[in-house]
Design a protein around this motif. Structure first.
Motif, PDB file in Angstrom:
ATOM      1  N   UNK A  70     -17.142 -54.091  37.957  1.00  0.00           N
ATOM      2  CA  UNK A  70     -16.200 -53.939  37.022  1.00  0.00           C
ATOM      3  C   UNK A  70     -15.083 -54.767  36.917  1.00  0.00           C
ATOM      4  N   UNK A  71     -14.995 -55.460  35.784  1.00  0.00           N
ATOM      5  CA  UNK A  71     -13.659 -56.243  35.727  1.00  0.00           C
ATOM      6  C   UNK A  71     -12.458 -55.585  35.175  1.00  0.00           C
ATOM      7  N   UNK A  72     -11.463 -55.589  35.858  1.00  0.00           N
ATOM      8  CA  UNK A  72     -10.175 -55.009  35.513  1.00  0.00           C
ATOM      9  C   UNK A  72      -9.063 -56.019  35.520  1.00  0.00           C
ATOM     10  N   UNK A  73      -8.973 -56.840  34.173  1.00  0.00           N
ATOM     11  CA  UNK A  73      -7.863 -57.582  34.063  1.00  0.00           C
ATOM     12  C   UNK A  73      -8.251 -58.833  34.967  1.00  0.00           C
ATOM     13  N   UNK A  74      -7.314 -59.096  35.954  1.00  0.00           N
ATOM     14  CA  UNK A  74      -7.739 -60.468  36.937  1.00  0.00           C
ATOM     15  C   UNK A  74      -8.525 -60.061  37.963  1.00  0.00           C
ATOM     16  N   UNK A  75      -8.944 -58.581  38.237  1.00  0.00           N
ATOM     17  CA  UNK A  75      -9.457 -58.105  39.376  1.00  0.00           C
ATOM     18  C   UNK A  75     -10.763 -58.023  39.211  1.00  0.00           C
ATOM     19  N   UNK A  76     -11.714 -58.120  40.092  1.00  0.00           N
ATOM     20  CA  UNK A  76     -13.107 -57.725  39.823  1.00  0.00           C
ATOM     21  C   UNK A  76     -13.557 -56.757  41.110  1.00  0.00           C
ATOM     22  N   UNK A  77     -14.075 -55.710  40.845  1.00  0.00           N
ATOM     23  CA  UNK A  77     -14.248 -54.701  41.899  1.00  0.00           C
ATOM     24  C   UNK A  77     -15.917 -54.441  41.721  1.00  0.00           C
ATOM     25  N   UNK A  78     -16.379 -54.062  43.136  1.00  0.00           N
ATOM     26  CA  UNK A  78     -17.717 -53.958  43.043  1.00  0.00           C
ATOM     27  C   UNK A  78     -17.840 -52.491  43.848  1.00  0.00           C
ATOM     28  N   UNK A  79     -19.032 -51.735  43.716  1.00  0.00           N
ATOM     29  CA  UNK A  79     -19.266 -50.534  44.304  1.00  0.00           C
ATOM     30  C   UNK A  79     -20.736 -50.209  44.480  1.00  0.00           C
ATOM     31  N   UNK A  80     -20.776 -49.330  45.678  1.00  0.00           N
ATOM     32  CA  UNK A  80     -22.214 -49.032  46.021  1.00  0.00           C
ATOM     33  C   UNK A  80     -22.157 -47.414  45.868  1.00  0.00           C
ATOM     34  N   UNK A  81     -22.791 -46.627  45.446  1.00  0.00           N
ATOM     35  CA  UNK A  81     -22.862 -45.267  45.381  1.00  0.00           C
ATOM     36  C   UNK A  81     -23.920 -44.684  46.288  1.00  0.00           C
ATOM     37  N   UNK A  82     -23.961 -43.510  46.868  1.00  0.00           N
ATOM     38  CA  UNK A  82     -25.071 -43.164  47.696  1.00  0.00           C
ATOM     39  C   UNK A  82     -26.207 -42.934  46.979  1.00  0.00           C
ATOM     40  N   UNK A  83     -26.050 -42.575  45.547  1.00  0.00           N
ATOM     41  CA  UNK A  83     -27.040 -42.452  44.661  1.00  0.00           C
ATOM     42  C   UNK A  83     -27.930 -43.614  44.208  1.00  0.00           C
ATOM     43  N   UNK A  84     -27.479 -44.733  44.604  1.00  0.00           N
ATOM     44  CA  UNK A  84     -27.853 -45.842  44.198  1.00  0.00           C
ATOM     45  C   UNK A  84     -29.233 -46.321  45.285  1.00  0.00           C
ATOM     46  N   UNK A  85     -29.076 -45.479  46.323  1.00  0.00           N
ATOM     47  CA  UNK A  85     -30.156 -45.688  47.373  1.00  0.00           C
ATOM     48  C   UNK A  85     -30.804 -44.638  47.799  1.00  0.00           C
ATOM     49  N   UNK A  86     -30.961 -43.472  47.027  1.00  0.00           N
ATOM     50  CA  UNK A  86     -31.520 -42.221  47.127  1.00  0.00           C
ATOM     51  C   UNK A  86     -32.855 -42.454  47.622  1.00  0.00           C
ATOM     52  N   UNK A  87     -33.768 -43.421  47.354  1.00  0.00           N
ATOM     53  CA  UNK A  87     -34.894 -43.531  47.783  1.00  0.00           C
ATOM     54  C   UNK A  87     -35.183 -43.883  49.320  1.00  0.00           C
TER      55      UNK A  87
END
Length: 261
Positions: A70-87
């Motif tokens: 997610x790009x917010x203005x001058x900053x880039x943010x990256x996320x991992x959610x537990x649901x992304x690795x449910x398998x």
């Protein structure tokens, strides 16, 4: 004057009393929201940067997980959610599960790997924020101490500046009026900035609570503005306050939506 001060303090007291339980409810959540397992904020990152986390599971498997960007203005943010690795069985998203993990940086068709050092993962707990310096290729735990207060101050200054601009365009020229409105606006929108200060990762259901809180502080600001502004009629001051508050509120919502929080 004493009557005016009493009315102002009463309005501020009402705001604080209403804000306390609202903020408490926002902090507790409603039980259905899970914040990201890891949030990474980048420094010196190119616009096309993509991040993938290679997770080493206990059974020896390596799972690459592309981080949500997610790009917010001058900053880039990256996320991992537990649901992304449910398998992935036996994976819970805690510090132990990040042992030997690697961060893969992809930009300009090139790939670079940064390992998560054990000295870093040993310090990590659930839902941590990491700062990635792309130029140096280093990771550190936690956002800088200045980040939250400076971003909150930025939102307050935007709101105050817009309100003063509206008053100036409406023909209010006395220094006393502008100073008074600047103080009132700084206090009310300062409370709002405190309320949203930790919204880097927040439950979207708290947006409803935010709207109620915003309405409460705007009512308090209008009351204080009518009491202390004497440059024009109360009817004209009321309409100007409503216009100024609307502009500042829209700007605050846009800042919370599109700029770093």
């Amino acid at each position: 004057m004493k009557k005016k001060l009493f009315c102002l303090f009463s309005a501020i007291l009402i705001v604080l009393c209403l804000a306390a339980p609202v903020h408490a409810e926002n902090a507790m959540g409603t039980g259905g929201y899970h914040p990201p397992m890891v949030t990474i904020i980048t420094l010196n990152g190119p616009r096309d940067l993509q991040l993938t986390m290679r997770l080493h599971l206990r059974d020896g498997r390596v799972i690459p997980v592309k981080m949500e960007k997610k790009t917010r203005g001058w900053e880039q943010q990256y996320r991992i959610y537990r649901e992304d690795i449910y398998a992935a069985k036996n994976w819970y998203g805690n510090a132990y599960d990040l042992l030997d993990a690697e961060l893969v940086l992809i930009s300009g068709g090139k790939e670079r790997v940064i390992p998560l050092e054990q000295t870093l993962t040993d310090q990590m707990t659930m839902d941590d924020v990491l700062m990635l310096n792309v130029r140096k290729g280093s990771l550190s735990l936690g956002a800088p101490a200045w980040r939250v207060p400076l971003l909150a101050l930025m939102r307050v200054l935007i709101a105050v500046g817009l309100e003063l601009l509206v008053f100036r365009l409406r023909g209010y020229v006395l220094l006393h009026t502008h100073v008074t409105m600047a103080i009132i606006s700084a206090v009310t929108f300062g409370l709002l900035s405190v309320f949203t200060a930790n919204w880097l990762n927040y439950d979207s259901r708290s947006e409803g609570i935010f709207c109620i809180f915003l309405l409460v502080i705007l009512v308090a600001q209008i009351l204080a503005g009518i009491i202390f502004t004497e440059e024009d009629t109360r009817d004209r001051t009321l309409s100007t306050l409503v216009m100024a508050d609307a502009a500042a509120s829209v700007a605050t919502v846009l800042a919370l939506t599109f700029l770093p929080v």
